[in-house]
Design an enzyme around this catalytic site. Structure first.
Site, short mmCIF file in Angstrom:
data_model
loop_
_atom_site.label_atom_id
_atom_site.label_comp_id
_atom_site.label_asym_id
_atom_site.label_seq_id
_atom_site.Cartn_x
_atom_site.Cartn_y
_atom_site.Cartn_z
CG ASP A 111 -2.01 1.02 1.15
OD1 ASP A 111 -1.70 2.22 1.00
OD2 ASP A 111 -3.19 0.64 1.23
CG ASN A 150 -12.56 -0.45 3.60
OD1 ASN A 150 -13.01 -0.94 4.64
ND2 ASN A 150 -11.45 0.25 3.58
CD GLN A 158 -14.41 -0.28 -3.39
OE1 GLN A 158 -15.45 0.17 -3.85
NE2 GLN A 158 -13.95 -1.47 -3.70
CG HIS A 215 -8.43 -2.81 -2.36
ND1 HIS A 215 -9.34 -2.09 -3.10
CD2 HIS A 215 -8.29 -2.14 -1.20
CE1 HIS A 215 -9.74 -1.04 -2.42
NE2 HIS A 215 -9.12 -1.05 -1.25
CG HIS A 270 -6.83 -2.98 3.15
ND1 HIS A 270 -6.10 -1.81 3.04
CD2 HIS A 270 -8.02 -2.72 2.55
CE1 HIS A 270 -6.82 -0.88 2.43
NE2 HIS A 270 -7.99 -1.42 2.12
P1 AMP Z 1 -9.67 1.44 0.45
O1 AMP Z 1 -9.89 2.64 1.31
O2 AMP Z 1 -10.06 0.15 1.09
O3 AMP Z 1 -10.29 1.63 -0.94
O4 AMP Z 1 -8.11 1.33 0.24
C1 AMP Z 1 -7.44 1.77 -0.90
C2 AMP Z 1 -5.98 1.69 -0.55
O5 AMP Z 1 -5.24 1.83 -1.75
C3 AMP Z 1 -5.52 2.79 0.38
O6 AMP Z 1 -4.99 2.21 1.57
C4 AMP Z 1 -4.48 3.55 -0.43
O7 AMP Z 1 -3.40 3.97 0.35
C5 AMP Z 1 -4.07 2.51 -1.46
N1 AMP Z 1 -3.57 3.04 -2.72
C6 AMP Z 1 -4.09 4.03 -3.47
N2 AMP Z 1 -3.34 4.21 -4.60
C7 AMP Z 1 -2.35 3.30 -4.55
C8 AMP Z 1 -1.25 2.97 -5.40
N3 AMP Z 1 -1.03 3.64 -6.53
N4 AMP Z 1 -0.42 1.98 -5.03
C9 AMP Z 1 -0.62 1.30 -3.87
N5 AMP Z 1 -1.63 1.56 -3.02
C10 AMP Z 1 -2.48 2.55 -3.35
#
Ligand code: AMP
Ligand code: ZN
Length: 145
Positions: free
Chosen positions: A29, A86, A93, A99, A101
């Site tokens: 992440d 999420n 989300q 995804h 985590h």
């Molecule tokens: P969510 O809030 O469950 O949608 O989590 C999305 C996650 O994606 C967050 O923890 C972000 O930090 C992560 N994220 C967003 N863009 C990227 C990226 N380019 N590479 C890796 N992680 C990312």
């Protein structure tokens, strides 16, 4: 449709890859809640878990379990882990591509979790984790797979 995780799958966006196997990809992440925060995705785009085929739903969790075991076996500090999805914007989300985590926890790290939660709204302004550090953690976890 522009999806940052699809761009990572295509190789058009940077990622610190932990696992690239079959229909699934795991990478660090970019705004880690805690050190060693990994995301596992199906390579095929879908926003919601229910839009995945049953084999993809199962495969996502199987890949997540492998990554969690590798995190525990790696030098990345971890006592236990959260598995978290999420599933949609109302459930926080922010990237509309399914995804999972895997978030390592260490004993006594609750203040760090609260600090990360408090910073979350401003996270894009605070900057992302250093790519070199994410690459190092990805390599350490991958080596323990
Ligand atoms: P969510 O809030 O469950 O949608 O989590 C999305 C996650 O994606 C967050 O923890 C972000 O930090 C992560 N994220 C967003 N863009 C990227 C990226 N380019 N590479 C890796 N992680 C990312
Ligand atoms: Zn996507």
């Amino acid at each position: 449709m522009s999806c940052i995780f699809c761009a990572i799958v295509r190789g058009d966006a940077e990622a610190s890859v932990v696992l690239d196997e079959g229909d699934f990809l795991a990478f660090m992440d970019i705004y880690p809640f805690l050190p060693g925060h990994v995301l596992i995705i199906p390579k095929r785009h879908a926003q919601y878990v229910h839009e995945l085929e049953p084999a993809e739903q199962a495969g996502l969790f199987t890949a997540g379990a492998r990554v969690a075991a590798a995190v525990r076996a790696s030098p990345v500090p971890s006592g236990d882990v959260h598995f978290l999805v999420n599933d949609g914007p109302i459930a926080n989300q922010t990237v509309p591509h399914v995804h999972l985590h895997v978030l390592p926890r260490t004993r006594g790290d609750l203040p760090k979790v609260f600090a990360a939660l408090a910073k979350r709204p401003a996270v894009a302004l605070l900057g992302q984790a250093r790519r070199a550090l994410l690459d190092e953690q990805a390599a350490a976890i991958a080596a323990a797979l």
